[in-house]
Design a protein around this motif. Structure first.
Motif, short mmCIF file in Angstrom:
data_model
loop_
_atom_site.label_atom_id
_atom_site.label_comp_id
_atom_site.label_asym_id
_atom_site.label_seq_id
_atom_site.Cartn_x
_atom_site.Cartn_y
_atom_site.Cartn_z
N GLY A 229 4.92 13.03 29.01
CA GLY A 229 5.50 12.42 27.83
C GLY A 229 6.51 13.30 27.13
N GLY A 230 6.45 14.62 27.34
CA GLY A 230 7.36 15.53 26.67
C GLY A 230 8.82 15.34 27.04
N LEU A 231 9.11 14.72 28.17
CA LEU A 231 10.49 14.49 28.56
C LEU A 231 11.12 13.31 27.83
N GLY A 232 10.31 12.51 27.14
CA GLY A 232 10.85 11.37 26.43
C GLY A 232 11.31 10.28 27.38
N THR A 233 12.23 9.42 26.90
CA THR A 233 12.73 8.31 27.69
C THR A 233 13.92 8.75 28.53
N PHE A 234 13.96 8.30 29.79
CA PHE A 234 15.05 8.68 30.68
C PHE A 234 15.43 7.48 31.56
N ASP A 235 16.67 7.50 32.04
CA ASP A 235 17.17 6.48 32.97
C ASP A 235 17.12 7.06 34.37
N GLY A 249 3.30 13.64 41.64
CA GLY A 249 4.51 12.83 41.60
C GLY A 249 5.74 13.60 41.17
N LEU A 250 6.88 12.92 41.28
CA LEU A 250 8.18 13.44 40.89
C LEU A 250 8.88 12.40 40.02
N LEU A 251 9.70 12.87 39.11
CA LEU A 251 10.53 11.97 38.32
C LEU A 251 11.84 12.66 37.99
N GLY A 252 12.86 11.86 37.71
CA GLY A 252 14.15 12.43 37.36
C GLY A 252 15.12 11.36 36.90
N GLY A 253 16.11 11.78 36.15
CA GLY A 253 17.13 10.86 35.68
C GLY A 253 17.91 11.45 34.53
N ALA A 254 18.68 10.59 33.87
CA ALA A 254 19.50 11.02 32.74
C ALA A 254 18.78 10.75 31.44
N ALA A 255 19.08 11.57 30.43
CA ALA A 255 18.52 11.32 29.11
C ALA A 255 18.99 9.96 28.62
N ALA A 256 18.07 9.10 28.22
CA ALA A 256 18.42 7.73 27.85
C ALA A 256 19.14 7.69 26.51
N ASN A 257 20.20 6.89 26.46
CA ASN A 257 20.90 6.62 25.22
C ASN A 257 20.35 5.31 24.66
N THR A 270 14.34 16.36 35.10
CA THR A 270 13.52 16.24 36.30
C THR A 270 12.18 16.93 36.05
N ALA A 271 11.16 16.48 36.77
CA ALA A 271 9.84 17.09 36.63
C ALA A 271 9.01 16.79 37.85
N ALA A 272 8.10 17.72 38.16
CA ALA A 272 7.06 17.52 39.17
C ALA A 272 5.72 17.69 38.46
N PHE A 273 4.77 16.80 38.75
CA PHE A 273 3.53 16.84 37.99
C PHE A 273 2.34 16.61 38.92
N VAL A 294 12.57 20.39 33.99
CA VAL A 294 13.89 21.03 33.93
C VAL A 294 14.88 20.07 33.27
N GLN A 295 15.68 20.59 32.36
CA GLN A 295 16.79 19.85 31.78
C GLN A 295 18.09 20.58 32.15
#
Length: 533
Positions: A229-235, A249-257, A270-273, A294-295
């Motif tokens: 949850g610390g990464l907030g919303t992302f695209d 899991g893995l996740l990644g994307g751009a900071a959501a506007n 991006t993050a691995a968890f 990582v940001q």
């Protein structure tokens, strides 16, 4: 004729009562994302998509949310409003209608004696999962401000769509959309943060699969991960795989506007968890996540950190939630070097020593985080909302089911040139006063802030008529003194709110605030009409 109709209704009601019964499922909020509330109750508790979850804090009901997604021991609900008033650990009550096991056994025995195979098709039919479950709402909204000076006026009609299409073609995949388009017609004054003309806020547009019965899960679109949850919303995208009690899991994307649907990949997240979840039931479970995040900005490192999130229930009386971030880099003499610093810690302990008594203790600690590429410092937040630093606590007592008393306080240590901050408040709420159906609440809070002193007093009355019409009246008086100049300000607000269900699907709500302020009086109007499905 009337007696015959009454007899038929009575017989139908009696037959329904024999085969159905109602129970309350009690749970807690385990996580809050940008648009959803997650709870620790699911399929095993007989919850269904479309059920209503009522959310409580300190004995007072804050609002209700609609269940939109379900797993075996967890569920997600959609709330139409600001999520900032909810916190992890808040109580959730879900009214569930289900078939009585005794009634089912009796009915099956009777049917078996008459028709040995008559129940087979019904059992087969009920075991087939429902596909393409559509839930949501469409509403026309209006927000307006009428001020003493016309340049502060605001007229904002809007159209809102919130929709979820679950279990697409039986795959367990869900399509979610939450969008609000509005047209603002203020003058050239930007007091309300809106430019003149049409704007669009896209809060959610995603394709997800989160089914505990399947080892593979994924998400695509505008997302908020319940694992990190610390990464907030992302695209972007998220994918994870579950083996028994472990999920990686893995996740990644751009900071959501959030204020728009524009994608901007100049900055990425991006993050691995790794998650571990074990549960016999909600009263005895553990859920923990560790992640590396990582940001980047322009392909260069802006921040890297570890994220920890833990939730444990120690029986029906005690639950604990903790989350922390650990920065792995810091700036020293103009250069980046390896570090190991806690940038944020959030701890909440809930304790229920008796059915009528509830206590909560919490501690929050945060520090400013330096972002290397954007060259700025931010007061970091574990989850996508503001938190209070320092210590806090509350106690709530429910007396005889008619009155609820609560007390709460907080203390925050001084920072920089600011003073120590503290708050102390109490609330008394009465239900069905003198058997009139009227509910009332009286609340007072005094505070000493970093640069101000003051207090807030409010009184509220509400009543529901015929299960479809709700009326609320509220008076609020807020007084504050700026300690540095000893100048005082006072604001009184009179609020009237009407919520009416025209039919089981159509609804209308109107709220009016009359704000009496020493600097400028104004009237704020909020109206909405829509259909839920």
């Amino acid at each position: 004729m009337k007696q015959t109709i009454f007899l038929l209704i009575s017989l139908i009601g009696a037959a329904s009562a024999q085969t159905q019964q109602k129970k309350e499922v009690h749970s807690r909020i385990t996580y809050i994302s940008g648009t959803n509330i997650y709870m620790g109750a699911g399929n095993l508790d007989h919850i269904s998509v479309g059920d209503t979850a009522r959310i409580f804090k300190n004995g007072s009901e804050l609002g209700s949310a609609i269940i939109t997604a379900i797993a075996d021991s967890s569920s997600a609900a959609s709330y139409h409003g600001a999520l900032s008033k909810f916190t992890v650990g808040d109580s959730v009550t879900i009214d569930v209608w289900y078939e009585s096991a005794q009634a089912i056994a009796s009915e099956q025995a009777n049917n078996k004696s008459r028709h040995a195979m008559s129940n087979a098709p019904q059992i087969q039919k009920s075991s087939v999962p429902v596909e393409n479950i559509l839930t949501g709402r469409i509403a026309v909204q209006y927000e307006g401000v009428i001020a003493e000076e016309s340049k502060f006026d605001l007229n904002q009609p809007a159209l809102m769509l919130q929709m979820r299409l679950g279990n697409l073609f039986g795959t367990g995949t869900a399509l979610s959309i939450y969008d609000r388009g509005f047209y603002s017609t203020p003058d050239d004054y930007s007091l309300y943060g809106n430019r003149k003309g049409f704007q669009q806020n896209l809060y959610d547009f995603s394709l997800t699969r989160e089914n505990e019965k399947s080892p593979l899960g994924f998400g695509l679109g505008r997302l908020t991960s319940r694992f990190v949850g610390g990464l907030g919303t992302f695209d972007g995208a998220q994918i994870y795989y579950r083996i028994d009690k472990f999920t990686a899991g893995l996740l990644g994307g751009a900071a959501a506007n959030i204020p728009s649907s524009v994608l901007n990949f100049s900055g990425t997240k991006t993050a691995a968890f790794l998650n571990y979840h074990t549960s016999e039931d909600f009263s005895h479970q553990y859920d923990g996540t560790i992640a590396y995040g990582v940001q980047t900005v322009g392909g260069k490192l802006d921040r890297d950190f570890l994220y920890l999130q833990n939730m444990v229930s120690l029986g029906p009386k005690t639950s604990v939630y903790e989350s922390s971030e650990i920065d792995l880099s810091e700036l020293s003499n103009g250069a980046r070097k390896t570090a190991f610093n806690f940038s944020n810690t959030f701890l909440s302990v809930n304790y229920y020593p008796a059915e009528w008594l509830f206590a909560n203790l919490g501690y929050d600690a945060s520090r400013e985080v330096y972002l290397f590429q954007t060259m700025r410092t931010i007061p970091d937040s574990l989850v996508d909302r503001n938190i209070l630093q320092g210590f806090r606590g509350s106690v709530t007592a429910d007396l005889s089911g008619e009155f609820t008393l609560s007390a709460n306080g907080s203390f925050r240590t001084e920072k920089g040139f600011a003073r120590n901050e503290r708050t102390l408040g109490g609330t008394i709420r009465g239900r069905d006063l003198l058997e009139t159906g009227m509910n009332a609440a009286l609340q007072y809070t005094s505070f000493v802030g970093a640069f101000t002193n003051g207090g807030d007093f409010s009184f509220e009355l509400d009543r529901t008529f015929f299960y479809s019409l709700s009326l609320t009246l509220r008076y609020d008086s807020y007084n504050v003194t700026v300690s540095t100049v000893q100048q005082s300000y006072s604001t009184q607000t009179l609020t009237g709110y009407v919520d009416y269900y025209i039919s089981p699907r159509w609804f209308i709500s109107i709220g009016v605030d009359d704000i009496i302020d020493a600097t400028m009086n104004s009237i704020q109007i909020n109206a909405e009409i829509g259909i839920s499905f």
